[in-house]
Scaffold this motif. Structure first.
Motif, PDB file in Angstrom:
ATOM      1  N   CYS A  16       0.866  -1.182   0.000  1.00 49.97           N
ATOM      2  CA  CYS A  16       0.000   0.000   0.000  1.00 49.97           C
ATOM      3  C   CYS A  16       0.896   1.223   0.000  1.00 49.97           C
ATOM      4  O   CYS A  16       2.014   1.185   0.519  1.00 49.97           O
ATOM      5  CB  CYS A  16      -0.897  -0.009   1.232  1.00 49.97           C
ATOM      6  SG  CYS A  16      -2.078   1.362   1.258  1.00 49.97           S
ATOM      7  N   TYR A  18       0.045   3.825   1.608  1.00 50.14           N
ATOM      8  CA  TYR A  18      -0.150   4.394   2.944  1.00 50.14           C
ATOM      9  C   TYR A  18       0.512   3.489   3.981  1.00 50.14           C
ATOM     10  O   TYR A  18       0.832   2.316   3.688  1.00 50.14           O
ATOM     11  CB  TYR A  18      -1.640   4.523   3.266  1.00 50.14           C
ATOM     12  CG  TYR A  18      -2.341   5.697   2.615  1.00 50.14           C
ATOM     13  CD1 TYR A  18      -1.710   6.531   1.704  1.00 50.14           C
ATOM     14  CD2 TYR A  18      -3.675   5.980   2.928  1.00 50.14           C
ATOM     15  CE1 TYR A  18      -2.370   7.601   1.122  1.00 50.14           C
ATOM     16  CE2 TYR A  18      -4.338   7.050   2.344  1.00 50.14           C
ATOM     17  CZ  TYR A  18      -3.683   7.850   1.434  1.00 50.14           C
ATOM     18  OH  TYR A  18      -4.341   8.907   0.865  1.00 50.14           O
ATOM     19  N   VAL A  19       0.647   4.015   5.202  1.00 55.49           N
ATOM     20  CA  VAL A  19       1.307   3.234   6.256  1.00 55.49           C
ATOM     21  C   VAL A  19       0.499   3.318   7.566  1.00 55.49           C
ATOM     22  O   VAL A  19       1.024   3.694   8.609  1.00 55.49           O
ATOM     23  CB  VAL A  19       2.766   3.721   6.489  1.00 55.49           C
ATOM     24  CG1 VAL A  19       3.683   3.231   5.399  1.00 55.49           C
ATOM     25  CG2 VAL A  19       2.848   5.262   6.592  1.00 55.49           C
ATOM     26  N   CYS A  20      -0.787   3.000   7.473  1.00 49.99           N
ATOM     27  CA  CYS A  20      -1.656   3.080   8.655  1.00 49.99           C
ATOM     28  C   CYS A  20      -1.103   2.208   9.774  1.00 49.99           C
ATOM     29  O   CYS A  20      -0.751   1.044   9.538  1.00 49.99           O
ATOM     30  CB  CYS A  20      -3.069   2.629   8.312  1.00 49.99           C
ATOM     31  SG  CYS A  20      -3.812   3.582   6.998  1.00 49.99           S
ATOM     32  N   CYS A  23      -2.961  -1.149  10.240  1.00 52.23           N
ATOM     33  CA  CYS A  23      -3.269  -1.940   9.045  1.00 52.23           C
ATOM     34  C   CYS A  23      -3.173  -3.432   9.369  1.00 52.23           C
ATOM     35  O   CYS A  23      -2.180  -3.885   9.929  1.00 52.23           O
ATOM     36  CB  CYS A  23      -2.279  -1.604   7.933  1.00 52.23           C
ATOM     37  SG  CYS A  23      -2.608  -2.528   6.426  1.00 52.23           S
ATOM     38  N   GLY A  73      -4.016  -4.354   1.339  1.00 53.00           N
ATOM     39  CA  GLY A  73      -3.247  -3.407   0.581  1.00 53.00           C
ATOM     40  C   GLY A  73      -4.070  -2.422  -0.244  1.00 53.00           C
ATOM     41  O   GLY A  73      -5.236  -2.213   0.027  1.00 53.00           O
ATOM     42  N   ASN A 101      -8.040   3.195  -0.927  1.00 54.95           N
ATOM     43  CA  ASN A 101      -7.886   4.409  -0.126  1.00 54.95           C
ATOM     44  C   ASN A 101      -8.139   5.667  -0.984  1.00 54.95           C
ATOM     45  O   ASN A 101      -8.152   6.775  -0.464  1.00 54.95           O
ATOM     46  CB  ASN A 101      -6.523   4.466   0.582  1.00 54.95           C
ATOM     47  CG  ASN A 101      -5.341   4.542  -0.377  1.00 54.95           C
ATOM     48  OD1 ASN A 101      -5.420   5.123  -1.448  1.00 54.95           O
ATOM     49  ND2 ASN A 101      -4.224   3.957   0.028  1.00 54.95           N
ATOM     50  N   ARG A 137      -2.027   7.702   7.329  1.00 52.19           N
ATOM     51  CA  ARG A 137      -2.779   7.733   6.074  1.00 52.19           C
ATOM     52  C   ARG A 137      -2.216   8.824   5.164  1.00 52.19           C
ATOM     53  O   ARG A 137      -2.835   9.869   4.924  1.00 52.19           O
ATOM     54  CB  ARG A 137      -4.269   7.966   6.355  1.00 52.19           C
ATOM     55  CG  ARG A 137      -4.888   6.840   7.156  1.00 52.19           C
ATOM     56  CD  ARG A 137      -6.394   6.963   7.212  1.00 52.19           C
ATOM     57  NE  ARG A 137      -6.974   6.749   5.914  1.00 52.19           N
ATOM     58  CZ  ARG A 137      -7.215   5.557   5.383  1.00 52.19           C
ATOM     59  NH1 ARG A 137      -6.932   4.463   6.046  1.00 52.19           N
ATOM     60  NH2 ARG A 137      -7.752   5.449   4.182  1.00 52.19           N
TER      61      ARG A 137
HETATM   62  S1  SF4 Z   1      -5.266   0.222   6.305  1.00 49.33           S
HETATM   63 FE1  SF4 Z   1      -5.693   0.341   4.099  1.00 49.33          FE
HETATM   64  S2  SF4 Z   1      -4.934   2.368   3.478  1.00 49.33           S
HETATM   65 FE2  SF4 Z   1      -4.004   1.906   5.461  1.00 49.33          FE
HETATM   66  S3  SF4 Z   1      -2.001   0.966   4.992  1.00 49.33           S
HETATM   67 FE3  SF4 Z   1      -3.493  -0.704   5.238  1.00 49.33          FE
HETATM   68  S4  SF4 Z   1      -4.250  -1.119   3.183  1.00 49.33           S
HETATM   69 FE4  SF4 Z   1      -3.267   0.903   3.132  1.00 49.33          FE
END
Ligand code: SF4
Length: 296
Positions: A16, A18-20, A23, A73, A101, A137
């Motif tokens: 991904c 992003y790096v939530c 996750c 992802g 996302n 995010r």
């Molecule tokens: S929660 Fe969703 S947007 Fe956030 S890192 Fe994981 S896959 Fe990506």
């Protein structure tokens, strides 16, 4: 159980942009993900198309169709490969949806989604730039302004006024006090799915039931759109496939990870399904409730 659509959530890639921090798109992996192999994609889609009948035989359900929900992802990250999956699914007559996302939605994606998809879910946990930075995010500190989401949704709706638009929000320590009412009113989604952060991989930013309820209470005016899920409702109630093409289970009894079947495209869906548990009553409750709300 009444006739209904079986939703298969295929997490096509772990990566991904992003790096939530919370996750849970992390799987035990050996080898490359299936989406990089044309033959594997074709075999997988063929097996997925068999699943309604196999479910009915093995689990006593009454599914009559299947919707393939592409998740990650970030499913838009590998454009060519995801386009190939979409083509293969359309050739097999599968309905399609996706959860993204939203940050990589461009004009071409909006066109494809409007043309080929039944629904699109966009995950938005906050409309505050600082909160999104704190959650992770962002793509290398690049934030997606909420106006961009609104514009992309308008473009998709312009191409297909009947497409289902869903916003997914994970409520966590950093956003449970937030008011997202203005954003939701502007987007006017068909559904707002609100999850309590699931401490499956990490407990970082987890919240308690009272905090989750506070977020729900603050947005009561959207009760007709909201489908909320606490942790118990989220586990064992989705049919999920990982990037290597295995069913996996997110039971709370399985600490710190998932349980996997053998790869579906290798052993066949019939055999892999015998190695997978899903709580069909929980599944039914989720989708029947959604149908009833739509009918109301
Ligand atoms: S929660 Fe969703 S947007 Fe956030 S890192 Fe994981 S896959 Fe990506």
């Amino acid at each position: 159980m009444n006739n209904q659509e079986l939703t298969i959530n295929w997490h096509i890639a772990e990566a991904c942009n992003y790096v939530c921090r919370y996750c849970f798109a992390k799987w035990e992996k050996s080898g490359r993900e299936l989406l990089h192999f044309s033959d594997g994609i074709a075999a997988m889609i063929t097996e997925i198309a068999k699943l309604p009948v196999l479910f009915n035989q093995q689990k006593g359900t009454s599914f009559d169709s299947v919707r393939l929900n592409l998740v990650g992802g970030e499913p838009l990250l590998y454009k060519a490969q995801t386009m190939q999956i979409i083509r293969a699914a359309r050739e097999q007559g599968l309905a399609l949806s996706m959860v993204t996302n939203g940050s990589l939605l461009d004009d071409e994606w909006c066109e494809v989604i409007a043309r080929d998809f039944k629904g699109i879910g966009i995950s938005i946990d906050s409309v505050s730039g600082q909160t999104n930075l704190d959650i992770g995010r962002h793509a290398k500190n690049q934030l997606m302004p909420s106006e961009q989401v609104v514009r992309r949704i308008q473009a998709i709706r312009a191409g297909n006024p009947n497409i289902g638009i869903k916003i997914n929000t994970v409520v966590n320590q950093l956003n449970y006090r937030e008011n997202m009412a203005d954003f939701i009113a502007e987007v006017a989604p068909d559904k707002w799915k609100i999850f309590k952060m699931l401490p499956m991989i990490t407990e970082d930013l987890s919240i308690d039931d009272t905090q989750f309820q506070q977020f729900l209470d603050r947005h009561q005016e959207f009760h007709h759109l909201i489908c909320s899920e606490n942790n118990n409702e989220m586990v064992d109630s989705y049919v999920m496939i990982d990037p290597l093409g295995r069913f996996f289970r997110n039971s709370l009894q399985v600490c710190g990870g998932y349980r996997y079947s053998q790869p579906i495209y290798q052993v066949g869906a019939e055999r892999a399904l015998t190695e997978m548990y899903v709580d069909t009553e929980k599944y039914r409750q989720r989708y029947i409730t959604i149908k009833q709300r739509k009918a109301a």
